[in-house]
Design an enzyme around this catalytic site. Structure first.
Site, PDB file in Angstrom:
ATOM      1  N   LYS A  36      39.295   5.312  -5.422  1.00 63.72           N
ATOM      2  CA  LYS A  36      38.297   4.996  -6.443  1.00 63.72           C
ATOM      3  C   LYS A  36      37.117   5.956  -6.403  1.00 63.72           C
ATOM      4  O   LYS A  36      36.424   6.146  -7.410  1.00 63.72           O
ATOM      5  CB  LYS A  36      37.791   3.566  -6.254  1.00 63.72           C
ATOM      6  CG  LYS A  36      38.803   2.469  -6.531  1.00 63.72           C
ATOM      7  CD  LYS A  36      38.910   2.156  -8.005  1.00 63.72           C
ATOM      8  CE  LYS A  36      39.738   0.913  -8.259  1.00 63.72           C
ATOM      9  NZ  LYS A  36      39.812   0.549  -9.674  1.00 63.72           N
TER      10      LYS A  36
ATOM     11  N   ASP B 281      35.766  -5.332  -7.995  1.00 62.14           N
ATOM     12  CA  ASP B 281      36.310  -6.099  -6.868  1.00 62.14           C
ATOM     13  C   ASP B 281      35.924  -5.439  -5.558  1.00 62.14           C
ATOM     14  O   ASP B 281      36.281  -5.930  -4.491  1.00 62.14           O
ATOM     15  CB  ASP B 281      37.840  -6.169  -6.966  1.00 62.14           C
ATOM     16  CG  ASP B 281      38.311  -7.153  -8.027  1.00 62.14           C
ATOM     17  OD1 ASP B 281      37.752  -8.257  -8.086  1.00 62.14           O
ATOM     18  OD2 ASP B 281      39.233  -6.812  -8.789  1.00 62.14           O
TER      19      ASP B 281
END
Length: 386
Positions: free
Chosen positions: A70, A119
């Site tokens: 990410k 998340d």
């Protein structure tokens, strides 16, 4: 495990995700301080254990110190948004990554705020990008996210806003607050009216696929790519770029999701984007997403061969197995969402019907994505033991 065999058209995705975006992202990120290609591990012992010929494991456990793929997406999108904002103010003047990170425009950007729902790992990337560029950042996390993930974001100078409910509830809250306060959303999912920024996030992810293409120059092209689902941003980026690289030799493309958060599987069955109501949180926290990304879905619907769902049953075992190394393999740190592909292969190891349905046998060469390392250190220690 559930399986849906898609009938893909293998359509060109250039109109959805322009290949120029891939090149721009790679040229930018490869020059960032601390950049180095992440390893492509050959897990030959694991392959033998799971009844396939080869397993290639793209190990993102140390990427930029954030321990997740990410870090390639959110931070890059922050940089792109800021550069375009400043270029507009300065009538097209070229703005470099170095200009942003040096503080050259700090005074102009002192009130600039980026926000996102997460998340965990995407929010950490956005917070890191904001920290590197010296701007304000707010990260919205739902109550199912561990406190340690929130602390990791706060250590980068961002403010964490806790939201009741699940990821989709936090996304709703972000949309509302961003409009009200004129903040810039840096989301890894796209939806009606919001598709521009997520393309930068997805383009950042393709740094991995650039690296894989180079790392596999002397290897055989995989027969299968198994990639995690989530909202579909990662899967869409990988699918689009790998298809462009390998063209008619493209591997069979398989998406794996938690059975409690299977929005892409349900969308494939319905033939249209379908939202699922997540009632039970999966251990694979990074994949706990109930609504598909529109960009991701527009790529995947015509280019994915198989959609599968798995339970949480094999996740802990997969984490331990890959950490200790099997049959001479180098041990790899992989978090809960990072072992989804391994867990899927464990689940079908003795299921001849499912192996046949997926075309997986002892000759199969499978590319997997270890999307995260120990991004939740406490949970990782509880599961793996160190």
């Amino acid at each position: 495990m559930q399986h849906f065999k898609n009938n893909p058209e293998y359509s060109n995705t250039d109109h959805v995700l322009n290949p120029k975006l891939f090149e721009e992202a790679y040229e930018s990120i490869k020059n960032w301080s601390g950049y180095q290609p992440s390893p492509l591990q050959d897990l030959n012992g694991m392959a033998n254990e799971l009844g396939v010929n080869k397993i290639y494991f793209k190990d993102e456990s140390e990427r930029f110190g954030l321990k997740s793929f990410k870090s390639l997406g959110g931070a890059y999108a922050v940089v792109r948004v800021l550069k375009e904002h400043l270029q507009t103010k300065h009538q097209g003047q070229e703005i470099t990554d170095e200009d942003l990170k040096s503080g050259k425009y700090a005074e102009e950007l002192k009130n600039f705020t980026v926000v996102t729902a997460t998340d965990g790992n995407h929010g950490r990337s956005v917070a890191w990008g904001a920290h590197e560029c010296g701007i304000n950042c707010k990260i919205y996390m739902h109550k199912g996210v561990s406190k340690s993930r929130g602390i990791a974001v706060e250590l980068l100078g961002a403010e964490v806003v806790w939201v009741d409910g699940n990821y989709d509830d936090s996304l709703v809250r972000v949309k509302h607050d961003a409009i009200e306060n004129e903040w810039y959303i840096i989301s890894d999912t796209s939806y009606d009216g919001y598709t521009y920024v997520p393309k930068f996030v997805m383009a950042g992810y393709t740094v991995m696929t650039y690296e894989i293409a180079k790392q596999m120059e002397e290897e055989q092209i995989p027969t299968h790519i198994i990639v995690q689902g989530g909202v579909g941003g990662l899967a869409g980026a990988v699918c689009a770029h790998m298809a462009a690289i390998w063209k008619e030799h493209r591997p069979r493309f398989v998406i794996v999701e938690p059975e409690t958060a299977d929005c892409l599987y349900q969308s494939a069955k319905a033939g249209k984007p379908t939202m699922v109501d997540i009632k039970v949180e999966t251990l694979m926290g990074g994949l706990s997403c109930g609504e598909p990304s529109t960009i991701g879905w527009n790529i995947l619907k015509d280019n994915t061969d198989d959609f599968i769902t798995i339970s949480d049953d094999n996740i802990k075992s997969a984490m331990r197995l890959i950490a200790m190394g099997v049959g001479g393999d180098h041990g790899v740190e992989a978090g809960e969402s990072g072992v989804a592909g391994i867990a899927a292969l464990m689940e079908i190891k003795d299921n001849d019907e499912m192996r046949a349905a997926l075309g997986i046998n002892t000759d199969s060469r499978i590319l997997l994505f270890g999307t995260e390392g120990a991004t939740d250190p406490e949970l990782y220690k509880d599961i793996v033991g160190s």
